[in-house]
Design a protein around this motif. Sequence first.
Motif, mmCIF file in Angstrom:
data_model
loop_
_atom_site.group_PDB
_atom_site.id
_atom_site.type_symbol
_atom_site.label_atom_id
_atom_site.label_comp_id
_atom_site.label_asym_id
_atom_site.label_seq_id
_atom_site.Cartn_x
_atom_site.Cartn_y
_atom_site.Cartn_z
ATOM 1 N N HIS A 1 0.830 -1.207 0.000
ATOM 2 C CA HIS A 1 0.000 0.000 0.000
ATOM 3 C C HIS A 1 0.868 1.262 0.000
ATOM 4 O O HIS A 1 0.364 2.372 -0.164
ATOM 5 C CB HIS A 1 -0.932 -0.006 1.205
ATOM 6 N N LEU A 2 2.179 1.117 0.216
ATOM 7 C CA LEU A 2 3.086 2.262 0.133
ATOM 8 C C LEU A 2 3.752 2.319 -1.237
ATOM 9 O O LEU A 2 4.625 3.143 -1.472
ATOM 10 C CB LEU A 2 4.178 2.155 1.210
ATOM 11 N N TRP B 1 17.193 9.865 14.303
ATOM 12 C CA TRP B 1 16.249 9.246 15.254
ATOM 13 C C TRP B 1 14.831 9.355 14.735
ATOM 14 O O TRP B 1 14.406 10.416 14.284
ATOM 15 C CB TRP B 1 16.350 9.931 16.606
ATOM 16 N N ARG B 2 14.096 8.275 14.807
ATOM 17 C CA ARG B 2 12.675 8.258 14.451
ATOM 18 C C ARG B 2 11.929 7.452 15.495
ATOM 19 O O ARG B 2 12.248 6.272 15.700
ATOM 20 C CB ARG B 2 12.443 7.607 13.080
ATOM 21 N N GLY B 3 10.979 8.108 16.160
ATOM 22 C CA GLY B 3 10.174 7.407 17.165
ATOM 23 C C GLY B 3 11.033 6.765 18.247
ATOM 24 O O GLY B 3 10.693 5.708 18.767
ATOM 25 N N GLY B 4 12.137 7.418 18.603
ATOM 26 C CA GLY B 4 12.989 6.927 19.680
ATOM 27 C C GLY B 4 13.971 5.848 19.258
ATOM 28 O O GLY B 4 14.713 5.329 20.086
ATOM 29 N N SER C 1 12.325 6.577 5.671
ATOM 30 C CA SER C 1 10.876 6.627 5.864
ATOM 31 C C SER C 1 10.272 5.223 5.873
ATOM 32 O O SER C 1 9.445 4.888 6.730
ATOM 33 C CB SER C 1 10.256 7.467 4.752
ATOM 34 N N TRP D 1 8.771 3.262 9.181
ATOM 35 C CA TRP D 1 7.310 3.171 9.119
ATOM 36 C C TRP D 1 6.777 2.015 9.954
ATOM 37 O O TRP D 1 5.853 2.163 10.748
ATOM 38 C CB TRP D 1 6.856 3.007 7.669
ATOM 39 N N ARG E 1 6.845 2.472 13.812
ATOM 40 C CA ARG E 1 5.806 3.384 14.284
ATOM 41 C C ARG E 1 4.436 2.744 14.176
ATOM 42 O O ARG E 1 3.600 2.886 15.040
ATOM 43 C CB ARG E 1 5.838 4.685 13.489
ATOM 44 N N LEU F 1 3.868 0.184 16.885
ATOM 45 C CA LEU F 1 3.583 0.796 18.176
ATOM 46 C C LEU F 1 2.113 1.120 18.332
ATOM 47 O O LEU F 1 1.564 1.062 19.424
ATOM 48 C CB LEU F 1 4.382 2.097 18.329
ATOM 49 N N THR F 2 1.481 1.480 17.215
ATOM 50 C CA THR F 2 0.111 1.945 17.316
ATOM 51 C C THR F 2 -0.915 0.893 16.923
ATOM 52 O O THR F 2 -2.096 1.120 17.058
ATOM 53 C CB THR F 2 -0.095 3.178 16.417
ATOM 54 N N ASP G 1 12.714 13.363 19.079
ATOM 55 C CA ASP G 1 13.623 12.944 18.000
ATOM 56 C C ASP G 1 14.631 14.046 17.680
ATOM 57 O O ASP G 1 15.821 13.780 17.488
ATOM 58 C CB ASP G 1 12.826 12.605 16.731
ATOM 59 N N GLN H 1 17.305 14.324 20.417
ATOM 60 C CA GLN H 1 18.257 13.205 20.331
ATOM 61 C C GLN H 1 19.201 13.388 19.154
ATOM 62 O O GLN H 1 20.403 13.139 19.260
ATOM 63 C CB GLN H 1 17.508 11.885 20.166
ATOM 64 N N GLU H 2 18.657 13.830 18.034
ATOM 65 C CA GLU H 2 19.488 14.017 16.850
ATOM 66 C C GLU H 2 20.490 15.161 17.077
ATOM 67 O O GLU H 2 21.640 15.082 16.645
ATOM 68 C CB GLU H 2 18.592 14.331 15.653
ATOM 69 N N LEU I 1 1.250 6.596 7.336
ATOM 70 C CA LEU I 1 2.460 7.033 8.004
ATOM 71 C C LEU I 1 2.185 7.982 9.158
ATOM 72 O O LEU I 1 3.075 8.631 9.648
ATOM 73 C CB LEU I 1 3.396 7.714 7.003
#
Lengths: 227, 186
Positions: free
Chosen positions: A124-125, A175-178, A215, A219, A222, A225-226, B32, B35-36, B82
Amino acid sequence: MSERLPKTESELIERLHAIDARAPEELHRKIEAMVAERTPARRSPGAIRWQPVAAVALAAAAVVAVLVISLVGGGGSSSQRLTVRQALALTRLPATTAAPTENPHNGTQLETAVGGVAFPYWEHLGWRSTGTRSDQISGRTVTTVFYVNGRGQRIGYAIVAGTPAPAVDGGVVSWRGGTPYRLLKRDGSHVVVWQRNGHLCVVSGHGVSSATLLSLASWQERHTLTS
Amino acid sequence: MRTLDPQSLTQHVDRLYRAAWALCGSREDAEDLVQETFARVLSRPRVLHGDDDLYYLMRVLRNTFLTSLRTASRRPVTGAALEDVVAADPKPTSRPEQAFEVQELYATIAELPEAFRLALVAVDVLGLSYREAARALRVREATLTTRVFRARNQVAARLTPDAPRDSEIEREEKNAGGVLSSGGTP
Protein backbone atom coordinates in the motif's frame (compact mmCIF):
# COMPACT_ATOMS: atom_id res chain seq x y z
CA MET A 1 -9.23 27.88 23.97
CA SER A 2 -7.90 28.18 27.52
CA GLU A 3 -8.72 31.31 29.54
CA ARG A 4 -5.14 31.25 30.74
CA LEU A 5 -3.65 31.72 27.31
CA PRO A 6 -1.85 35.07 26.86
CA LYS A 7 -3.64 37.80 24.92
CA THR A 8 -0.89 40.40 24.75
CA GLU A 9 2.78 40.42 23.88
CA SER A 10 3.89 41.02 27.47
CA GLU A 11 1.62 38.27 28.77
CA LEU A 12 3.05 35.93 26.14
CA ILE A 13 6.65 36.65 27.15
CA GLU A 14 5.80 36.17 30.81
CA ARG A 15 3.98 32.90 30.13
CA LEU A 16 6.71 31.48 27.89
CA HIS A 17 9.36 32.22 30.53
CA ALA A 18 7.23 30.51 33.19
CA ILE A 19 6.87 27.20 31.34
CA ASP A 20 8.80 24.52 33.18
CA ALA A 21 7.88 21.50 31.01
CA ARG A 22 10.41 18.77 31.66
CA ALA A 23 11.68 16.38 29.01
CA PRO A 24 10.44 12.78 29.45
CA GLU A 25 12.56 10.61 31.74
CA GLU A 26 13.20 8.25 28.85
CA LEU A 27 14.77 11.09 26.87
CA HIS A 28 16.94 12.07 29.84
CA ARG A 29 18.14 8.48 30.16
CA LYS A 30 18.96 8.24 26.46
CA ILE A 31 20.92 11.51 26.47
CA GLU A 32 22.81 10.49 29.61
CA ALA A 33 23.70 7.16 27.97
CA MET A 34 24.92 9.00 24.85
CA VAL A 35 27.02 11.37 26.96
CA ALA A 36 28.46 8.50 29.03
CA GLU A 37 29.39 6.69 25.84
CA ARG A 38 31.20 9.74 24.49
CA THR A 39 32.88 10.97 27.69
CA PRO A 40 36.60 10.15 27.59
CA ALA A 41 38.28 8.44 30.54
CA ARG A 42 39.68 10.78 33.21
CA ARG A 43 42.99 12.26 32.12
CA SER A 44 46.02 13.18 34.17
CA PRO A 45 46.39 16.96 34.78
CA GLY A 46 49.44 17.06 32.48
CA ALA A 47 47.34 15.80 29.60
CA ILE A 48 45.04 18.83 29.62
CA ARG A 49 47.43 21.00 27.60
CA TRP A 50 47.20 18.44 24.81
CA GLN A 51 43.44 18.75 24.50
CA PRO A 52 43.46 20.55 21.12
CA VAL A 53 45.88 17.96 19.71
CA ALA A 54 43.76 15.17 21.18
CA ALA A 55 40.66 16.74 19.64
CA VAL A 56 42.30 16.75 16.20
CA ALA A 57 43.44 13.14 16.68
CA LEU A 58 39.96 12.09 17.77
CA ALA A 59 38.41 13.85 14.79
CA ALA A 60 40.87 12.08 12.48
CA ALA A 61 40.02 8.76 14.16
CA ALA A 62 36.34 9.48 13.59
CA VAL A 63 37.01 10.03 9.88
CA VAL A 64 38.90 6.73 9.71
CA ALA A 65 36.00 5.04 11.52
CA VAL A 66 33.59 6.36 8.88
CA LEU A 67 35.81 4.98 6.13
CA VAL A 68 36.23 1.59 7.75
CA ILE A 69 32.52 1.16 8.54
CA SER A 70 32.44 -2.33 9.89
CA LEU A 71 30.05 -4.49 11.77
CA VAL A 72 31.78 -6.49 14.45
CA GLY A 73 29.98 -9.46 15.90
CA GLY A 74 28.78 -8.57 19.41
CA GLY A 75 30.70 -10.83 21.75
CA GLY A 76 32.07 -12.85 18.83
CA SER A 77 35.68 -13.43 17.94
CA SER A 78 37.48 -10.98 15.71
CA SER A 79 37.70 -13.62 12.99
CA GLN A 80 33.90 -13.55 12.70
CA ARG A 81 33.18 -10.21 11.06
CA LEU A 82 30.18 -9.21 9.06
CA THR A 83 30.72 -6.05 7.05
CA VAL A 84 28.14 -3.57 5.82
CA ARG A 85 29.53 -4.15 2.35
CA GLN A 86 28.66 -7.86 2.64
CA ALA A 87 25.14 -7.14 3.86
CA LEU A 88 24.73 -4.52 1.14
CA ALA A 89 25.91 -7.01 -1.51
CA LEU A 90 23.12 -9.38 -0.46
CA THR A 91 20.48 -6.72 -1.07
CA ARG A 92 21.66 -6.57 -4.72
CA LEU A 93 21.62 -10.31 -5.44
CA PRO A 94 18.71 -12.02 -7.20
CA ALA A 95 15.95 -13.67 -5.20
CA THR A 96 16.10 -17.46 -4.93
CA THR A 97 12.59 -18.15 -3.66
CA ALA A 98 9.14 -16.77 -4.35
CA ALA A 99 7.78 -13.57 -2.84
CA PRO A 100 6.39 -13.99 0.67
CA THR A 101 2.69 -13.36 1.13
CA GLU A 102 0.96 -10.86 3.36
CA ASN A 103 0.36 -12.02 6.93
CA PRO A 104 -3.41 -12.68 7.07
CA HIS A 105 -3.48 -11.72 10.76
CA ASN A 106 -1.46 -8.51 10.47
CA GLY A 107 -1.79 -6.29 7.41
CA THR A 108 1.50 -4.51 8.13
CA GLN A 109 3.63 -7.65 7.87
CA LEU A 110 4.67 -10.38 5.47
CA GLU A 111 4.61 -13.98 6.60
CA THR A 112 8.40 -14.29 6.46
CA ALA A 113 10.17 -13.48 9.74
CA VAL A 114 13.58 -13.91 11.40
CA GLY A 115 13.58 -14.70 15.11
CA GLY A 116 10.04 -13.35 15.43
CA VAL A 117 10.90 -10.15 13.54
CA ALA A 118 8.63 -10.00 10.51
CA PHE A 119 9.40 -8.32 7.22
CA PRO A 120 7.08 -5.39 6.47
CA TYR A 121 4.20 -5.39 3.99
CA TRP A 122 4.65 -2.21 1.93
CA GLU A 123 2.36 -2.81 -1.03
CA HIS A 124 0.00 0.00 0.00
CA LEU A 125 3.09 2.26 0.13
CA GLY A 126 3.90 1.41 -3.46
CA TRP A 127 6.55 -1.26 -2.80
CA ARG A 128 5.61 -4.86 -3.71
CA SER A 129 7.61 -7.84 -2.42
CA THR A 130 9.08 -9.86 -5.29
CA GLY A 131 11.21 -12.59 -3.73
CA THR A 132 13.42 -13.83 -0.94
CA ARG A 133 16.87 -15.30 -0.44
CA SER A 134 18.81 -16.71 2.53
CA ASP A 135 22.60 -16.66 2.97
CA GLN A 136 25.18 -17.55 5.59
CA ILE A 137 27.78 -14.92 6.48
CA SER A 138 30.24 -15.26 9.34
CA GLY A 139 28.11 -17.93 10.97
CA ARG A 140 24.93 -15.87 10.84
CA THR A 141 21.92 -16.44 8.62
CA VAL A 142 20.91 -13.36 6.67
CA THR A 143 17.42 -13.39 5.15
CA THR A 144 16.66 -10.80 2.49
CA VAL A 145 13.29 -9.82 1.02
CA PHE A 146 13.23 -7.79 -2.19
CA TYR A 147 10.69 -5.11 -3.08
CA VAL A 148 10.08 -3.11 -6.27
CA ASN A 149 8.05 0.03 -6.87
CA GLY A 150 6.11 1.25 -9.90
CA ARG A 151 9.20 2.92 -11.36
CA GLY A 152 11.15 -0.33 -11.28
CA GLN A 153 13.38 0.67 -8.37
CA ARG A 154 14.45 -2.26 -6.20
CA ILE A 155 15.06 -2.44 -2.48
CA GLY A 156 16.63 -5.27 -0.49
CA TYR A 157 15.63 -5.60 3.17
CA ALA A 158 17.95 -7.92 5.11
CA ILE A 159 17.53 -9.18 8.68
CA VAL A 160 20.55 -10.75 10.37
CA ALA A 161 19.68 -13.67 12.63
CA GLY A 162 21.08 -13.93 16.13
CA THR A 163 21.33 -11.58 19.06
CA PRO A 164 23.05 -9.47 20.17
CA ALA A 165 23.14 -7.71 16.85
CA PRO A 166 26.53 -6.83 15.41
CA ALA A 167 27.63 -3.32 16.38
CA VAL A 168 27.62 -0.73 13.59
CA ASP A 169 29.93 2.26 13.28
CA GLY A 170 30.13 5.19 10.90
CA GLY A 171 27.60 7.17 8.94
CA VAL A 172 25.05 9.56 10.38
CA VAL A 173 22.49 8.68 13.04
CA SER A 174 18.90 9.83 12.57
CA TRP A 175 16.25 9.25 15.25
CA ARG A 176 12.67 8.26 14.45
CA GLY A 177 10.17 7.41 17.16
CA GLY A 178 12.99 6.93 19.68
CA THR A 179 14.92 4.47 17.49
CA PRO A 180 18.36 5.35 16.09
CA TYR A 181 18.76 4.69 12.35
CA ARG A 182 22.27 4.79 10.90
CA LEU A 183 22.50 6.24 7.39
CA LEU A 184 25.52 5.16 5.35
CA LYS A 185 26.59 5.36 1.73
CA ARG A 186 28.54 2.45 0.24
CA ASP A 187 29.42 1.80 -3.38
CA GLY A 188 27.14 4.60 -4.54
CA SER A 189 24.06 3.30 -2.70
CA HIS A 190 22.37 4.62 0.39
CA VAL A 191 22.06 2.13 3.23
CA VAL A 192 19.98 2.38 6.43
CA VAL A 193 20.94 0.14 9.35
CA TRP A 194 19.02 -0.24 12.62
CA GLN A 195 17.83 -2.83 15.13
CA ARG A 196 14.45 -4.45 15.62
CA ASN A 197 14.03 -6.51 18.77
CA GLY A 198 17.80 -6.92 18.97
CA HIS A 199 18.14 -8.05 15.34
CA LEU A 200 20.18 -6.07 12.86
CA CYS A 201 18.23 -4.84 9.84
CA VAL A 202 19.77 -3.44 6.65
CA VAL A 203 17.79 -1.81 3.88
CA SER A 204 19.28 -0.50 0.65
CA GLY A 205 18.39 0.10 -2.98
CA HIS A 206 20.41 1.47 -5.86
CA GLY A 207 19.13 4.91 -6.80
CA VAL A 208 16.76 5.07 -3.83
CA SER A 209 17.26 8.14 -1.61
CA SER A 210 18.20 7.86 2.04
CA ALA A 211 15.03 9.81 2.92
CA THR A 212 12.86 7.17 1.23
CA LEU A 213 14.79 4.33 2.84
CA LEU A 214 14.59 5.98 6.25
CA SER A 215 10.88 6.63 5.86
CA LEU A 216 10.20 3.01 4.88
CA ALA A 217 12.50 1.61 7.57
CA SER A 218 10.88 3.62 10.35
CA TRP A 219 7.31 3.17 9.12
CA GLN A 220 6.85 -0.32 10.48
CA GLU A 221 8.23 0.51 13.93
CA ARG A 222 5.81 3.38 14.28
CA HIS A 223 2.94 1.39 12.89
CA THR A 224 3.68 -1.54 15.19
CA LEU A 225 3.58 0.80 18.18
CA THR A 226 0.11 1.95 17.32
CA SER A 227 -1.42 -1.22 15.92
CA MET B 1 39.01 28.57 23.35
CA ARG B 2 37.82 25.48 25.23
CA THR B 3 36.68 21.95 24.49
CA LEU B 4 33.00 21.32 25.10
CA ASP B 5 32.50 19.06 28.11
CA PRO B 6 29.84 16.46 27.17
CA GLN B 7 28.86 16.07 30.83
CA SER B 8 27.82 19.72 31.03
CA LEU B 9 25.26 19.20 28.26
CA THR B 10 22.86 17.09 30.31
CA GLN B 11 21.75 20.15 32.31
CA HIS B 12 20.30 21.67 29.12
CA VAL B 13 18.09 18.75 28.06
CA ASP B 14 14.87 20.24 29.43
CA ARG B 15 15.40 23.67 27.89
CA LEU B 16 16.41 22.18 24.57
CA TYR B 17 13.36 19.91 24.65
CA ARG B 18 11.05 22.90 25.18
CA ALA B 19 12.74 24.71 22.28
CA ALA B 20 12.38 21.65 20.05
CA TRP B 21 8.73 21.24 21.07
CA ALA B 22 7.97 24.85 20.12
CA LEU B 23 9.77 24.40 16.79
CA CYS B 24 8.03 21.13 15.88
CA GLY B 25 4.68 21.59 17.62
CA SER B 26 4.74 17.96 18.74
CA ARG B 27 6.38 16.32 21.73
CA GLU B 28 7.28 13.16 19.82
CA ASP B 29 9.04 15.08 17.04
CA ALA B 30 10.73 17.21 19.71
CA GLU B 31 12.19 14.09 21.33
CA ASP B 32 13.62 12.94 18.00
CA LEU B 33 15.01 16.42 17.29
CA VAL B 34 16.71 16.66 20.70
CA GLN B 35 18.26 13.21 20.33
CA GLU B 36 19.49 14.02 16.85
CA THR B 37 20.93 17.34 18.08
CA PHE B 38 22.84 15.65 20.90
CA ALA B 39 24.02 12.88 18.55
CA ARG B 40 25.47 15.56 16.25
CA VAL B 41 27.13 17.49 19.07
CA LEU B 42 28.60 14.33 20.59
CA SER B 43 29.76 12.84 17.30
CA ARG B 44 33.19 14.45 17.71
CA PRO B 45 35.06 16.74 20.15
CA ARG B 46 33.84 20.33 19.88
CA VAL B 47 35.99 23.39 20.45
CA LEU B 48 34.04 26.48 21.56
CA HIS B 49 35.47 29.95 21.00
CA GLY B 50 34.41 31.45 24.30
CA ASP B 51 30.78 30.66 23.57
CA ASP B 52 28.10 29.57 25.98
CA ASP B 53 27.02 25.91 25.76
CA LEU B 54 23.40 26.90 25.22
CA TYR B 55 24.26 29.22 22.34
CA TYR B 56 26.17 26.38 20.70
CA LEU B 57 23.31 23.92 21.26
CA MET B 58 20.84 26.38 19.70
CA ARG B 59 23.06 26.62 16.63
CA VAL B 60 23.13 22.83 16.24
CA LEU B 61 19.41 22.56 17.03
CA ARG B 62 18.67 25.09 14.26
CA ASN B 63 20.81 23.22 11.73
CA THR B 64 19.32 19.85 12.68
CA PHE B 65 15.80 21.26 12.53
CA LEU B 66 16.32 22.79 9.08
CA THR B 67 17.90 19.56 7.82
CA SER B 68 14.96 17.53 9.13
CA LEU B 69 12.53 19.91 7.39
CA ARG B 70 14.36 19.45 4.10
CA THR B 71 14.48 15.67 4.59
CA ALA B 72 10.77 15.57 5.45
CA SER B 73 9.92 17.47 2.27
CA ARG B 74 11.70 14.79 0.23
CA ARG B 75 9.98 11.83 1.92
CA PRO B 76 7.48 9.87 -0.16
CA VAL B 77 3.85 10.73 0.44
CA THR B 78 2.28 7.62 1.90
CA GLY B 79 -1.04 8.93 3.13
CA ALA B 80 -2.55 8.19 6.48
CA ALA B 81 -0.54 5.01 6.96
CA LEU B 82 2.46 7.03 8.00
CA GLU B 83 0.65 8.97 10.68
CA ASP B 84 2.88 9.48 13.63
CA VAL B 85 0.59 8.65 16.54
CA VAL B 86 2.77 7.70 19.46
CA ALA B 87 1.56 7.70 23.05
CA ALA B 88 2.49 11.05 24.57
CA ASP B 89 4.08 11.58 27.96
CA PRO B 90 1.14 12.07 30.36
CA LYS B 91 3.16 14.36 32.65
CA PRO B 92 4.84 17.01 30.50
CA THR B 93 4.94 19.65 33.24
CA SER B 94 5.08 19.76 37.02
CA ARG B 95 1.66 21.47 37.00
CA PRO B 96 -1.00 19.42 35.22
CA GLU B 97 -3.23 22.46 34.58
CA GLN B 98 -0.38 23.95 32.57
CA ALA B 99 -0.15 21.01 30.15
CA PHE B 100 -2.96 22.08 27.83
CA GLU B 101 -1.79 25.66 27.80
CA VAL B 102 1.78 24.65 26.92
CA GLN B 103 0.63 22.41 24.08
CA GLU B 104 -1.58 25.20 22.72
CA LEU B 105 1.17 27.80 22.99
CA TYR B 106 3.88 25.68 21.40
CA ALA B 107 1.54 24.48 18.65
CA THR B 108 0.78 28.12 17.82
CA ILE B 109 4.48 28.98 17.71
CA ALA B 110 5.10 25.99 15.44
CA GLU B 111 2.63 27.45 12.93
CA LEU B 112 4.73 30.59 12.49
CA PRO B 113 6.91 31.03 9.42
CA GLU B 114 10.23 29.26 9.96
CA ALA B 115 12.37 32.38 10.50
CA PHE B 116 9.96 33.91 13.02
CA ARG B 117 9.63 30.59 14.82
CA LEU B 118 13.39 30.18 15.24
CA ALA B 119 13.77 33.76 16.47
CA LEU B 120 11.02 33.47 19.08
CA VAL B 121 12.26 30.08 20.28
CA ALA B 122 15.87 31.26 20.63
CA VAL B 123 14.93 34.33 22.69
CA ASP B 124 11.72 33.52 24.57
CA VAL B 125 11.90 29.74 24.97
CA LEU B 126 15.62 29.05 25.17
CA GLY B 127 16.42 32.37 26.87
CA LEU B 128 19.33 33.53 24.71
CA SER B 129 20.17 37.24 24.55
CA TYR B 130 19.34 39.01 21.28
CA ARG B 131 23.04 39.07 20.45
CA GLU B 132 23.52 35.33 21.09
CA ALA B 133 20.33 34.44 19.25
CA ALA B 134 21.32 36.53 16.23
CA ARG B 135 24.70 34.78 16.06
CA ALA B 136 23.18 31.33 16.54
CA LEU B 137 20.67 31.95 13.76
CA ARG B 138 23.24 33.70 11.54
CA VAL B 139 21.29 36.93 11.10
CA ARG B 140 21.92 40.55 12.08
CA GLU B 141 20.82 41.59 15.53
CA ALA B 142 18.40 44.15 14.07
CA THR B 143 16.86 41.45 11.88
CA LEU B 144 16.50 39.15 14.86
CA THR B 145 14.85 41.91 16.92
CA THR B 146 12.31 42.56 14.18
CA ARG B 147 11.53 38.87 13.81
CA VAL B 148 11.03 38.36 17.54
CA PHE B 149 8.70 41.39 17.68
CA ARG B 150 6.62 40.18 14.74
CA ALA B 151 6.58 36.60 15.99
CA ARG B 152 5.26 37.68 19.40
CA ASN B 153 2.57 39.80 17.74
CA GLN B 154 1.50 36.93 15.51
CA VAL B 155 1.31 34.43 18.36
CA ALA B 156 -0.68 36.84 20.53
CA ALA B 157 -3.04 37.54 17.59
CA ARG B 158 -3.57 33.86 16.88
CA LEU B 159 -4.36 33.15 20.53
CA THR B 160 -6.97 35.93 20.73
CA PRO B 161 -10.25 34.58 19.31
CA ASP B 162 -11.84 37.95 18.44
CA ALA B 163 -8.76 39.49 16.88
CA PRO B 164 -8.75 40.18 13.12
CA ARG B 165 -6.17 37.42 12.93
CA ASP B 166 -6.11 36.06 9.40
CA SER B 167 -5.85 39.34 7.54
CA GLU B 168 -3.34 40.67 10.04
CA ILE B 169 -1.23 37.56 9.90
CA GLU B 170 -1.32 37.46 6.12
CA ARG B 171 -0.24 41.10 6.00
CA GLU B 172 2.59 40.43 8.45
CA GLU B 173 3.77 37.45 6.45
CA LYS B 174 3.61 39.47 3.22
CA ASN B 175 5.63 42.26 4.82
CA ALA B 176 8.17 39.72 6.03
CA GLY B 177 8.47 37.99 2.65
CA GLY B 178 11.82 39.54 1.76
CA VAL B 179 13.19 38.90 5.22
CA LEU B 180 12.33 35.22 5.21
CA SER B 181 13.84 34.52 1.82
CA SER B 182 17.03 36.51 2.15
CA GLY B 183 17.75 35.55 5.76
CA GLY B 184 19.88 38.61 6.29
CA THR B 185 18.00 41.87 5.91
CA PRO B 186 15.46 43.34 8.30
